[in-house]
Design a protein around this motif. Structure first.
Motif, PDB file in Angstrom:
ATOM      1  N   GLU A 166      50.091  44.795 124.633  1.00 22.53           N
ATOM      2  CA  GLU A 166      49.629  43.419 124.829  1.00 22.53           C
ATOM      3  C   GLU A 166      48.336  43.178 124.072  1.00 22.53           C
ATOM      4  N   ALA A 167      47.411  44.146 124.154  1.00 19.24           N
ATOM      5  CA  ALA A 167      46.142  44.006 123.438  1.00 19.24           C
ATOM      6  C   ALA A 167      46.357  44.016 121.935  1.00 19.24           C
ATOM      7  N   GLU A 168      47.256  44.884 121.463  1.00 16.00           N
ATOM      8  CA  GLU A 168      47.526  44.978 120.029  1.00 16.00           C
ATOM      9  C   GLU A 168      48.108  43.687 119.483  1.00 16.00           C
ATOM     10  N   LEU A 169      49.019  43.093 120.224  1.00  8.68           N
ATOM     11  CA  LEU A 169      49.690  41.883 119.749  1.00  8.68           C
ATOM     12  C   LEU A 169      48.825  40.636 119.876  1.00  8.68           C
ATOM     13  N   PHE A 170      48.202  40.469 121.044  1.00 11.82           N
ATOM     14  CA  PHE A 170      47.538  39.197 121.333  1.00 11.82           C
ATOM     15  C   PHE A 170      46.034  39.220 121.094  1.00 11.82           C
ATOM     16  N   GLY A 171      45.446  40.408 121.031  1.00 14.12           N
ATOM     17  CA  GLY A 171      44.006  40.490 120.837  1.00 14.12           C
ATOM     18  C   GLY A 171      43.267  40.662 122.152  1.00 14.12           C
ATOM     19  N   VAL A 172      41.980  40.970 122.064  1.00 12.11           N
ATOM     20  CA  VAL A 172      41.157  41.263 123.242  1.00 12.11           C
ATOM     21  C   VAL A 172      39.802  40.569 123.121  1.00 12.11           C
ATOM     22  N   LYS A 173      39.350  39.994 124.222  1.00 11.19           N
ATOM     23  CA  LYS A 173      38.016  39.413 124.298  1.00 11.19           C
ATOM     24  C   LYS A 173      37.059  40.488 124.784  1.00 11.19           C
ATOM     25  N   LYS A 174      35.880  40.550 124.245  1.00 15.14           N
ATOM     26  CA  LYS A 174      34.878  41.535 124.651  1.00 15.14           C
ATOM     27  C   LYS A 174      34.676  41.485 126.162  1.00 15.14           C
ATOM     28  N   GLY A 175      34.717  42.662 126.805  1.00 14.54           N
ATOM     29  CA  GLY A 175      34.518  42.746 128.242  1.00 14.54           C
ATOM     30  C   GLY A 175      35.762  42.484 129.054  1.00 14.54           C
ATOM     31  N   ALA A 176      36.913  42.300 128.407  1.00 17.11           N
ATOM     32  CA  ALA A 176      38.145  42.015 129.140  1.00 17.11           C
ATOM     33  C   ALA A 176      38.508  43.166 130.062  1.00 17.11           C
ATOM     34  N   TYR A 177      38.175  44.381 129.641  1.00 18.61           N
ATOM     35  CA  TYR A 177      38.422  45.549 130.475  1.00 18.61           C
ATOM     36  C   TYR A 177      37.444  46.639 130.045  1.00 18.61           C
ATOM     37  N   THR A 178      37.360  47.669 130.830  1.00 19.44           N
ATOM     38  CA  THR A 178      36.448  48.770 130.529  1.00 19.44           C
ATOM     39  C   THR A 178      36.799  49.372 129.168  1.00 19.44           C
ATOM     40  N   GLY A 179      35.815  49.424 128.331  1.00 21.34           N
ATOM     41  CA  GLY A 179      36.037  49.962 126.996  1.00 21.34           C
ATOM     42  C   GLY A 179      36.210  48.886 125.941  1.00 21.34           C
ATOM     43  N   ALA A 180      36.365  47.614 126.359  1.00 19.97           N
ATOM     44  CA  ALA A 180      36.469  46.515 125.381  1.00 19.97           C
ATOM     45  C   ALA A 180      35.071  46.104 124.974  1.00 19.97           C
TER      46      ALA A 180
END
Length: 273
Positions: free
Chosen positions: A208-222
C-alpha cells in the motif's frame, strides 16, 4: 562444400599444388604468389579463407594477416611455413590466425584443417540466414510472431495504447504479460516512465505504501514524505504484476484509484491526482 579459398605462396608449384588438393573441398580456389597480389585479388572479390606462406619476398604472411584483420575481419586465415617456431605460431594466433601448419604438411592434415574452416564459414552463413529470416518475421516491440492470433494481439495493443484506458492483461506464467505492458507503453507515445511492481513479492502493508505513497509520520519509521509508484509513473505507465495476489482490501483501494484517478498517500487527508 561451399566457400571460397585463396592460396598465397611465392613457391608457385606449391601454391598450385595446394590449390589442386583443395578442389576436393571447394571449386572456388584462387592463387596468388605475393601478399600484394593477394590483396589485389581480395579487393576484386573477398574470400572466406586465406592460406598464406609466412616467408615471402616483400610483405610477409604476418603482415598480410594484419592487413586482412583490418580490411576483411570475417576472412579466416591459416598460415603455412617451413620455418615454424612456437614463438611465430603464438604471434600468428594473437594476430587472429585460425590455424598454423608447418611444411612439409600431410595432405590429409591440410584437408582436415581447411574442411573445419569451411564448415565454420557455412555455419556462420546459416546463422546469418536464420537471423535475417527471424528479422523478416512479424515483430512488434520485442515480440515475434506470425500466427494470426498473435497478429491480432498486436493490433489490439495498438488500438488500446492510444487511449487512457486501464488494461487487464491475462495469461499464464511465462506468456509475456510484461512484454505486452511494455508494448502498450512504447506504442502509446507517453513520455513518462514505465514502472513495474510485483504485487506477489511485497507484504500488504508495504504494498500500500509503495503504490500510494506515505506522508511523514504516518507510522513509526516514516521519517519523510514518499511518493508512491502511481505518482512516480505519472505521464507514463504503471504495470502491477500478479495483481490477483493482492489482498481483497488492497484490491478495493486499487479499484477506487482506477475509478477516481487519484491516490491518497498513507497518513494524508488529501488526494493526489
Amino acid at each position: 562444400m561451399n566457400g571460397s579459398v585463396l592460396v598465397v605462396d611465392d613457391n608457385r608449384d606449391l601454391a598450385r599444388g595446394v590449390a589442386l588438393i583443395l578442389t576436393e573441398l571447394s571449386q572456388d580456389i584462387r592463387v596468388a604468389f605475393t601478399a600484394e597480389e593477394a590483396l589485389e585479388l581480395l579487393g576484386a572479390r573477398a574470400a572466406d579463407l586465406v592460406l598464406t606462406d609466412v616467408r615471402m619476398p616483400g610483405a610477409d604472411g604476418l603482415s598480410l594477416l594484419r592487413t586482412l584483420r583490418e580490411r576483411y575481419p570475417q576472412t579466416r586465415v591459416i598460415l603455412l611455413t617451413a620455418f615454424g617456431t612456437i614463438e611465430s605460431a603464438v604471434q600468428a594466433m594473437r594476430l587472429g590466425a585460425l590455424d598454423y601448419l608447418a611444411k612439409p604438411f600431410d595432405n590429409d592434415e591440410l584437408l582436415a584443417i581447411v574442411r573445419r574452416a569451411l564448415n565454420d564459414v557455412a555455419l556462420e552463413d546459416e546463422v546469418l540466414r536464420l537471423r535475417a529470416e527471424l528479422a523478416a518475421r512479424q515483430t512488434f516491440c520485442g515480440m515475434v510472431g506470425r500466427d494470426r492470433r498473435m497478429l491480432g494481439v498486436f493490433e489490439v495493443i495498438k488500438k488500446v495504447a492510444s487511449s487512457a484506458a486501464t488494461v487487464l492483461v491475462r495469461g499464464e506464467s511465462g506468456t509475456g504479460k510484461e512484454l505486452v505492458a511494455k508494448a502498450l507503453h512504447e506504442t502509446s507515445g507517453r513520455k513518462g516512465r514505465f514502472v513495474a511492481f510485483n504485487a506477489a513479492a511485497v507484504p500488504e502493508a508495504l504494498a500500500e505504501a509503495e503504490l500510494f505513497g506515505v506522508k511523514k509520520g504516518a507510522y513509526t519509521g516514516a521519517q519523510q514524505d514518499r511518493k508512491g509508484l502511481f505518482v512516480s509513473a505519472e505521464g507514463g505507465t504503471l504495470f502491477i504484476d500478479e495483481v490477483s495476489s493482492m489482498p481483497m482490501a488492497l484490491q478495493g483501494k486499487l479499484l477506487r484509484v482506477l475509478q477516481e484517478r487519484e491516490v491518497q498517500p498513507l497518513g494524508s487527508d488529501r488526494a493526489v491526482p
